[in-house]
Design an enzyme around this catalytic site. Sequence first.
Site, PDB file in Angstrom:
ATOM      1  N   ILE A 225      14.379  13.046  -0.244  1.00 26.95           N
ATOM      2  CA  ILE A 225      12.824  13.424   0.575  1.00 26.95           C
ATOM      3  C   ILE A 225      12.676  14.429   0.819  1.00 26.95           C
ATOM      4  CG2 ILE A 225      13.725  11.100   2.097  1.00 26.95           C
ATOM      5  CD1 ILE A 225      14.340  12.513   4.293  1.00 26.95           C
TER       6      ILE A 225
ATOM      7  N   VAL B  19      17.384  17.085   1.076  1.00 28.61           N
ATOM      8  CA  VAL B  19      17.954  16.011   2.461  1.00 28.61           C
ATOM      9  C   VAL B  19      17.528  14.690   1.726  1.00 28.61           C
ATOM     10  CG1 VAL B  19      16.703  14.981   4.160  1.00 28.61           C
ATOM     11  CG2 VAL B  19      17.015  17.654   3.723  1.00 28.61           C
TER      12      VAL B  19
ATOM     13  N   LYS C  91      21.581  15.975   4.920  1.00 27.02           N
ATOM     14  CA  LYS C  91      21.298  17.317   4.735  1.00 27.02           C
ATOM     15  C   LYS C  91      22.111  17.887   4.343  1.00 27.02           C
ATOM     16  CE  LYS C  91      18.848  21.136   7.026  1.00 27.02           C
ATOM     17  NZ  LYS C  91      18.546  21.482   8.741  1.00 27.02           N
TER      18      LYS C  91
ATOM     19  N   ASP D 182      13.390  27.787  16.736  1.00 29.23           N
ATOM     20  CA  ASP D 182      12.026  27.161  15.226  1.00 29.23           C
ATOM     21  C   ASP D 182      11.213  26.150  15.085  1.00 29.23           C
ATOM     22  OD1 ASP D 182      10.985  27.850  12.849  1.00 29.23           O
ATOM     23  OD2 ASP D 182      12.391  27.097  11.585  1.00 29.23           O
TER      24      ASP D 182
END
Length: 336
Positions: A55, A63, A78, A175
């Site tokens: 994905i 991922v 992940k 982030d």
Amino acid sequence: MGDYSDSVLDRRELSEHTQPEDAFCSIKISHRRKRPSRDGLGAVVAGRYVILDVIGRGGMGIVYRARDLKTDRIVALKAPRYERARHGTDFAQRLICEARALARVVDPNVVRVLDLVFEDAQQRRPVVVLEWIDGTPLDHEMEEPSVRGRRGIEIAMQLVQAISAVHRAGLVHRDVKPSNVCVSRERDGHCVRLVDFGLACPAQSQKDAEDLASCVGNARRASVFMGSASYMAPESMLDGRDTPSADYFSFGVLLHELFLGSRPRPVLERLHCALYGDDETDACVRQSGIPLPLARVISETLQWNTNSRLADSREILSLLREASRELPPAHEIGVD
């Protein structure tokens, strides 16, 4: 090859974030010596997670969508790309740090980590197991004009709650940006989740965070200025200081983009303008036509001076509630 009895994640931490049926803490090493396909589709990771499809893919990580054979539910995996893991890059270490950071945060607006396993016997390829979120990144949601109205305020309020939860856990996300915010539609409305803790670090020195601080510190030395420059606070970019206030600066950039349709000038450009008295960010925000409480949140979270910056979640939420009352449900700001 035998199973390992202890998880990389502390058992106590995992138990706080998962239901009893989810608390599968042992690390298992896959017995598969060959990947069924180039992308690993069909592989069973740690004897439990069947990879269904890819994905997301970046230069360092990948991922997957996978099915948990034990609970028969969909999860996200992940992991570093195979070639990166094979050469032992710092990205693998950062993934472990990300899992440990996420395990510290308990909040419905933050993605949950469910497990941390290793795929290879040498433990060079960690795989973080995350809850599956059936939603859309906020940067895609921004394409809908309606998000600039009351719906956008609701999204912003949930994001503030997520950021506050991260800070209560003693962490700085580092982030915060639209692509790291996932919006899903649920029975009682929209649910916002903050994701991707790959750059998270301790907000301050804490005895119970020494291992995490050391782990992130090693990764940080190899990733100075990693992040998204357009959303970074001045202190993070110029002298590497990571404070909770920096997350709210990033939040302010996100709000500017969400409600005004564009990001403010980059930090270095604003610095140049400020030196010559030509930084018009505040004036542009306050003259944009958005409700004054919302304009205040955007303007004050974007302050250069951390002592002047609005970084109190309760005050921000109060102002956003006030702004929401000034917007009808279908209101579209700046859209003809």
